[in-house]
Design a protein around this motif. Structure first.
Motif, short mmCIF file in Angstrom:
data_model
loop_
_atom_site.label_atom_id
_atom_site.label_comp_id
_atom_site.label_asym_id
_atom_site.label_seq_id
_atom_site.Cartn_x
_atom_site.Cartn_y
_atom_site.Cartn_z
N SER A 242 73.14 35.01 41.00
CA SER A 242 72.48 36.36 40.14
C SER A 242 71.02 35.75 39.85
O SER A 242 69.97 36.43 40.03
CB SER A 242 72.94 36.46 38.59
OG SER A 242 74.59 37.01 39.00
N GLU A 243 70.79 34.66 39.49
CA GLU A 243 69.44 34.09 39.17
C GLU A 243 68.71 34.06 40.36
O GLU A 243 67.42 34.31 40.45
CB GLU A 243 69.55 32.59 38.73
CG GLU A 243 70.38 32.54 37.01
CD GLU A 243 70.35 30.91 36.61
OE1 GLU A 243 69.75 30.11 37.39
OE2 GLU A 243 70.88 30.83 35.82
N LEU A 244 69.57 33.56 41.45
CA LEU A 244 68.69 33.49 42.71
C LEU A 244 68.26 35.08 43.35
O LEU A 244 67.09 35.29 43.86
CB LEU A 244 69.56 32.87 43.89
CG LEU A 244 69.78 31.45 43.67
CD1 LEU A 244 70.89 30.95 44.83
CD2 LEU A 244 68.67 30.74 43.98
N ARG A 245 69.23 35.96 43.13
CA ARG A 245 69.03 37.48 43.44
C ARG A 245 67.76 37.93 42.71
O ARG A 245 67.07 38.79 42.96
CB ARG A 245 70.08 38.26 43.29
CG ARG A 245 71.29 38.04 44.37
CD ARG A 245 72.68 38.57 44.00
NE ARG A 245 73.57 38.66 45.00
CZ ARG A 245 74.82 38.50 44.85
NH1 ARG A 245 75.28 38.94 43.63
NH2 ARG A 245 75.64 38.52 45.95
N SER A 248 61.91 37.06 43.20
CA SER A 248 61.17 38.16 43.78
C SER A 248 61.14 37.99 45.42
O SER A 248 61.03 38.76 46.06
CB SER A 248 59.43 38.25 43.31
OG SER A 248 59.02 36.74 43.58
N ILE A 249 61.13 36.74 45.99
CA ILE A 249 61.40 36.53 47.27
C ILE A 249 62.65 37.12 47.94
O ILE A 249 62.47 37.28 49.18
CB ILE A 249 61.07 35.04 47.36
CG1 ILE A 249 62.23 34.32 47.07
CG2 ILE A 249 59.69 34.61 47.13
CD1 ILE A 249 62.20 32.82 47.68
N VAL A 250 63.62 37.44 47.26
CA VAL A 250 64.82 38.05 47.89
C VAL A 250 65.18 39.30 47.48
O VAL A 250 65.95 39.90 47.83
CB VAL A 250 65.96 36.93 47.50
CG1 VAL A 250 65.92 35.62 48.01
CG2 VAL A 250 66.30 37.05 46.07
#
Length: 253
Positions: A242-245, A248-250
């Motif tokens: 969830s943090e990765l999603r 902004s780049i993804v």
């Protein structure tokens, strides 16, 4: 029966009783099924061991790939975990190879040797069938002369036909008796032949999985320092994802 090569004129005299023919067909049918089952088992055992080897080789490849991951240069804990995993996978592969070698010697090779007996058996059955056809042909010939007028030339031919028939009849009777005696013995011998192989297969599997239990228990102790449950690890992974999603780049446009 499917192995009868051709048909000839049947003699009037029944030279082989229906009971004998039924007994012969029953015993031969059992051996044909045994041959098919033996070949299938041999094929399946080979597939099984090939799959086993492919599985352990793939596991070793995966652990090697993880160990070469750049993260190992940055995180000592991750490096230690991947080193422990790589060692465990190599040990697993080694024990798996030993298991497969044992199964090859004690199960697969004996199955192949056993299958190699059937061509000789089938040839003996074909020789018996050929002898039976010769017997019928000559018996029909004798009957033909017996039905003719008893002239001198006919009696000479009848005598010759009977003399020709006698060794052929004896040859068939020998072949028929031998097969009727030995086919049931061969069929029942399968138990004594295969029992040691299947016992060896069980022992090989037990030894392998006993070692696997030790290897993976040790691996668990080495890498499961946090003591998290599978559910906790799943939640932790989802939180990280969830943090990765959220980056902004993804993010979706």
């Amino acid at each position: 029966m499917s192995w009868i090569p051709f048909k000839i004129g049947q003699p009037k005299k029944q030279i082989v009783s229906k009971t004998v023919e039924r007994d012969f067909e029953r015993e031969y049918d059992k051996l044909q099924k045994l041959e098919d089952q033996t070949k299938k088992l041999h094929k399946d055992m080979k597939k099984s061991t090939e799959a086993d080897l492919a599985m352990s080789k793939a596991a070793v490849k995966i652990s090697a790939d993880l160990l070469s991951n750049p993260l190992c240069d940055q995180d000592q804990t991750f490096l230690e975990s991947m080193t422990a995993l790589d060692t465990a996978m190599k040990r697993m592969d080694s024990f798996n190879q030993e298991k497969v070698n044992q199964i090859q010697k004690t199960v697969i090779d004996p199955l192949k040797k056993y299958s190699g007996v059937f061509p000789s058996l089938n040839m003996a059955v074909k020789r018996r069938e050929q002898a039976l056809q010769d017997y019928k042909r000559l018996q029909s010939k004798v009957e033909k002369y017996e039905e003719k007028e008893r002239t001198g030339p006919t009696m000479v031919k009848l005598h010759q036909a009977r003399e020709e028939l006698r060794p052929v009849r004896e040859d068939f009777e020998v072949k028929n008796k031998q097969l009727l005696d030995e086919m049931p013995k061969f069929y029942h011998s399968r138990i004594d032949y295969f029992q040691p192989s299947f016992e060896a297969l069980i022992r090989a599997q037990v030894m392998y999985f006993t070692e696997m239990y030790k290897i993976f228990s040790e691996l668990t102790d080495q890498i499961d320092q946090a003591g998290l449950t599978d559910e906790q690890r799943e939640r932790e992974t989802e939180a990280k994802l969830s943090e990765l999603r959220a980056l902004s780049i993804v993010a979706d446009d």
